[in-house]
Motif scaffolding. Structure first.
Motif, PDB file in Angstrom:
ATOM      1  N   SER A  10       7.760  -5.847   4.833  1.00  0.00           N
ATOM      2  CA  SER A  10       8.157  -4.910   5.883  1.00  0.00           C
ATOM      3  C   SER A  10       9.210  -3.923   5.401  1.00  0.00           C
ATOM      4  CB  SER A  10       8.677  -5.688   7.092  1.00  0.00           C
ATOM      5  OG  SER A  10       9.818  -6.428   6.723  1.00  0.00           O
ATOM      6  N   GLN A  11       9.535  -3.941   4.105  1.00  0.00           N
ATOM      7  CA  GLN A  11      10.542  -3.042   3.550  1.00  0.00           C
ATOM      8  C   GLN A  11      10.022  -1.615   3.553  1.00  0.00           C
ATOM      9  OE1 GLN A  11      11.856  -4.151  -0.333  1.00  0.00           O
ATOM     10  NE2 GLN A  11      12.840  -2.204  -0.724  1.00  0.00           N
ATOM     11  N   MET A  12      10.854  -0.690   3.984  1.00  0.00           N
ATOM     12  CA  MET A  12      10.476   0.711   4.005  1.00  0.00           C
ATOM     13  C   MET A  12      10.485   1.264   2.583  1.00  0.00           C
ATOM     14  SD  MET A  12       9.891   1.524   7.153  1.00  0.00           S
ATOM     15  CE  MET A  12      10.033   3.278   7.266  1.00  0.00           C
ATOM     16  N   LEU A  13       9.485   2.078   2.258  1.00  0.00           N
ATOM     17  CA  LEU A  13       9.401   2.725   0.962  1.00  0.00           C
ATOM     18  C   LEU A  13       9.976   4.136   1.071  1.00  0.00           C
ATOM     19  CD1 LEU A  13       5.789   1.582   0.056  1.00  0.00           C
ATOM     20  CD2 LEU A  13       7.923   0.613  -0.744  1.00  0.00           C
ATOM     21  N   LEU A  14      10.022   4.870  -0.031  1.00  0.00           N
ATOM     22  CA  LEU A  14      10.549   6.227   0.006  1.00  0.00           C
ATOM     23  C   LEU A  14       9.805   7.105   1.008  1.00  0.00           C
ATOM     24  CD1 LEU A  14      11.450   6.915  -3.726  1.00  0.00           C
ATOM     25  CD2 LEU A  14      12.985   6.487  -1.824  1.00  0.00           C
ATOM     26  N   PRO A  15       8.485   7.180   0.960  1.00  0.00           N
ATOM     27  CA  PRO A  15       7.825   7.856   2.080  1.00  0.00           C
ATOM     28  C   PRO A  15       8.002   6.991   3.325  1.00  0.00           C
ATOM     29  CG  PRO A  15       6.305   7.588   0.238  1.00  0.00           C
ATOM     30  CD  PRO A  15       7.545   6.816  -0.090  1.00  0.00           C
ATOM     31  N   PRO A  16       7.856   7.547   4.474  1.00  0.00           N
ATOM     32  CA  PRO A  16       8.101   6.755   5.691  1.00  0.00           C
ATOM     33  C   PRO A  16       6.987   5.775   6.014  1.00  0.00           C
ATOM     34  CG  PRO A  16       7.434   8.956   6.268  1.00  0.00           C
ATOM     35  CD  PRO A  16       7.554   8.921   4.767  1.00  0.00           C
ATOM     36  N   GLU A  17       6.551   5.023   5.031  1.00  0.00           N
ATOM     37  CA  GLU A  17       5.507   4.030   5.232  1.00  0.00           C
ATOM     38  C   GLU A  17       6.044   2.654   4.907  1.00  0.00           C
ATOM     39  OE1 GLU A  17       3.171   5.829   2.401  1.00  0.00           O
ATOM     40  OE2 GLU A  17       2.423   7.392   3.705  1.00  0.00           O
ATOM     41  N   VAL A  18       5.412   1.665   5.428  1.00  0.00           N
ATOM     42  CA  VAL A  18       5.781   0.278   5.195  1.00  0.00           C
ATOM     43  C   VAL A  18       4.705  -0.339   4.312  1.00  0.00           C
ATOM     44  CG1 VAL A  18       6.248  -1.928   6.345  1.00  0.00           C
ATOM     45  CG2 VAL A  18       6.891   0.195   7.446  1.00  0.00           C
ATOM     46  N   MET A  19       5.104  -1.174   3.363  1.00  0.00           N
ATOM     47  CA  MET A  19       4.133  -1.816   2.475  1.00  0.00           C
ATOM     48  C   MET A  19       3.073  -2.573   3.255  1.00  0.00           C
ATOM     49  SD  MET A  19       5.910  -3.502  -0.826  1.00  0.00           S
ATOM     50  CE  MET A  19       4.620  -4.517  -1.464  1.00  0.00           C
ATOM     51  N   ASP A  21       1.548  -1.681   5.783  1.00  0.00           N
ATOM     52  CA  ASP A  21       0.481  -0.792   6.239  1.00  0.00           C
ATOM     53  C   ASP A  21      -0.644  -0.666   5.224  1.00  0.00           C
ATOM     54  OD1 ASP A  21       1.880  -0.328   8.550  1.00  0.00           O
ATOM     55  OD2 ASP A  21       2.746   1.574   7.860  1.00  0.00           O
ATOM     56  N   TYR A  22      -0.399  -0.971   3.965  1.00  0.00           N
ATOM     57  CA  TYR A  22      -1.406  -0.840   2.930  1.00  0.00           C
ATOM     58  C   TYR A  22      -2.363  -2.028   2.887  1.00  0.00           C
ATOM     59  CZ  TYR A  22       1.385   2.995   1.098  1.00  0.00           C
ATOM     60  OH  TYR A  22       2.072   4.165   0.952  1.00  0.00           O
ATOM     61  N   VAL A  23      -2.026  -3.100   3.557  1.00  0.00           N
ATOM     62  CA  VAL A  23      -2.855  -4.303   3.570  1.00  0.00           C
ATOM     63  C   VAL A  23      -3.478  -4.429   4.950  1.00  0.00           C
ATOM     64  CG1 VAL A  23      -2.881  -6.796   3.245  1.00  0.00           C
ATOM     65  CG2 VAL A  23      -1.333  -5.399   1.902  1.00  0.00           C
ATOM     66  N   GLY A  24      -4.806  -4.477   4.992  1.00  0.00           N
ATOM     67  CA  GLY A  24      -5.522  -4.543   6.265  1.00  0.00           C
ATOM     68  C   GLY A  24      -5.260  -5.834   7.017  1.00  0.00           C
ATOM     69  N   PRO A  25      -5.473  -5.820   8.329  1.00  0.00           N
ATOM     70  CA  PRO A  25      -5.202  -7.014   9.138  1.00  0.00           C
ATOM     71  C   PRO A  25      -6.155  -8.174   8.849  1.00  0.00           C
ATOM     72  CG  PRO A  25      -6.189  -5.295  10.486  1.00  0.00           C
ATOM     73  CD  PRO A  25      -5.927  -4.692   9.147  1.00  0.00           C
ATOM     74  N   ASP A  26      -7.330  -7.891   8.293  1.00  0.00           N
ATOM     75  CA  ASP A  26      -8.290  -8.957   7.999  1.00  0.00           C
ATOM     76  C   ASP A  26      -8.294  -9.348   6.519  1.00  0.00           C
ATOM     77  OD1 ASP A  26      -9.263  -6.517   7.222  1.00  0.00           O
ATOM     78  OD2 ASP A  26     -11.345  -6.950   7.777  1.00  0.00           O
ATOM     79  N   ASN A  27      -7.298  -8.894   5.781  1.00  0.00           N
ATOM     80  CA  ASN A  27      -7.194  -9.219   4.358  1.00  0.00           C
ATOM     81  C   ASN A  27      -6.814 -10.690   4.186  1.00  0.00           C
ATOM     82  OD1 ASN A  27      -6.266  -9.353   1.570  1.00  0.00           O
ATOM     83  ND2 ASN A  27      -6.310  -7.125   1.634  1.00  0.00           N
ATOM     84  N   PRO A  28      -7.444 -11.394   3.237  1.00  0.00           N
ATOM     85  CA  PRO A  28      -7.139 -12.821   3.036  1.00  0.00           C
ATOM     86  C   PRO A  28      -5.685 -13.115   2.658  1.00  0.00           C
ATOM     87  CG  PRO A  28      -9.099 -12.204   1.802  1.00  0.00           C
ATOM     88  CD  PRO A  28      -8.543 -10.948   2.384  1.00  0.00           C
ATOM     89  N   VAL A  29      -4.971 -12.137   2.099  1.00  0.00           N
ATOM     90  CA  VAL A  29      -3.580 -12.403   1.722  1.00  0.00           C
ATOM     91  C   VAL A  29      -2.711 -12.657   2.945  1.00  0.00           C
ATOM     92  CG1 VAL A  29      -3.683 -11.180  -0.472  1.00  0.00           C
ATOM     93  CG2 VAL A  29      -2.960  -9.962   1.560  1.00  0.00           C
ATOM     94  N   ARG A  30      -3.095 -12.126   4.085  1.00  0.00           N
ATOM     95  CA  ARG A  30      -2.333 -12.403   5.320  1.00  0.00           C
ATOM     96  C   ARG A  30      -2.476 -13.877   5.713  1.00  0.00           C
ATOM     97  NH1 ARG A  30      -0.008  -8.045   7.546  1.00  0.00           N
ATOM     98  NH2 ARG A  30      -0.930  -6.030   7.095  1.00  0.00           N
ATOM     99  N   ARG A  88      -0.863  -4.188 -10.592  1.00  0.00           N
ATOM    100  CA  ARG A  88      -1.928  -3.251 -10.279  1.00  0.00           C
ATOM    101  C   ARG A  88      -2.282  -3.210  -8.794  1.00  0.00           C
ATOM    102  NH1 ARG A  88      -7.266  -3.306  -9.422  1.00  0.00           N
ATOM    103  NH2 ARG A  88      -7.410  -5.547  -9.526  1.00  0.00           N
ATOM    104  N   ASN A  89      -2.240  -4.332  -8.146  1.00  0.00           N
ATOM    105  CA  ASN A  89      -2.784  -4.460  -6.798  1.00  0.00           C
ATOM    106  C   ASN A  89      -1.653  -4.616  -5.783  1.00  0.00           C
ATOM    107  OD1 ASN A  89      -4.390  -4.945  -4.609  1.00  0.00           O
ATOM    108  ND2 ASN A  89      -5.683  -6.433  -5.659  1.00  0.00           N
ATOM    109  N   ILE A  90      -1.580  -3.721  -4.819  1.00  0.00           N
ATOM    110  CA  ILE A  90      -0.487  -3.706  -3.844  1.00  0.00           C
ATOM    111  C   ILE A  90      -0.526  -4.927  -2.925  1.00  0.00           C
ATOM    112  CG2 ILE A  90      -1.669  -2.352  -2.079  1.00  0.00           C
ATOM    113  CD1 ILE A  90       1.868  -1.574  -2.938  1.00  0.00           C
ATOM    114  N   GLU A  91      -1.707  -5.518  -2.708  1.00  0.00           N
ATOM    115  CA  GLU A  91      -1.777  -6.651  -1.792  1.00  0.00           C
ATOM    116  C   GLU A  91      -1.167  -7.920  -2.372  1.00  0.00           C
ATOM    117  OE1 GLU A  91      -6.310  -8.239  -2.685  1.00  0.00           O
ATOM    118  OE2 GLU A  91      -5.935  -6.968  -0.972  1.00  0.00           O
TER     119      GLU A  91
END
Length: 93
Positions: A10-19, A21-30, A88-91
């Motif tokens: 949930s850490q904010m990045l330099l652009p006003p996006e949150v990490m 947001d890059y991982v979908g809600p149905d991604n297995p990493v969740r 390599r992979n943000i998730e």
């Protein structure tokens, strides 16, 4: 002394996006993240759940277990390839 831990999703990045947001809600990493966070690793037999008071802190066993399960699901069995996935992979971060 605490364990080394990964980046907070949930850490904010330099652009006003949150990490997160890059991982979908149905991604297995969740699922992996929630499942491992719900386990009591010490009663499960993990011996280094409590960090040592001296020396350099080790990685959190929960984070390592999450990475191992991610590799199992994605069929990445080599520790070197798992390490490459973390860069390599943000998730994975």
């Amino acid at each position: 002394m605490a364990h080394l831990s990964g980046t907070d999703r949930s850490q904010m990045l330099l652009p006003p996006e949150v990490m997160d947001d890059y991982v979908g809600p149905d991604n297995p990493v969740r699922f992996i993240d929630g499942f491992i966070d719900g386990l009591d690793l010490q009663s499960s037999g993990f011996i280094r759940v409590e960090p040592n008071l001296t020396g350099r802190p080790g990685y959190d066993p929960a984070d390592l277990l999450k990475l191992y399960l991610y590799g199992y699901l994605k069929r990445v069995r080599s520790s070197r390839r798992l390490e490459a996935e973390t860069h390599r992979n943000i998730e994975v971060t």
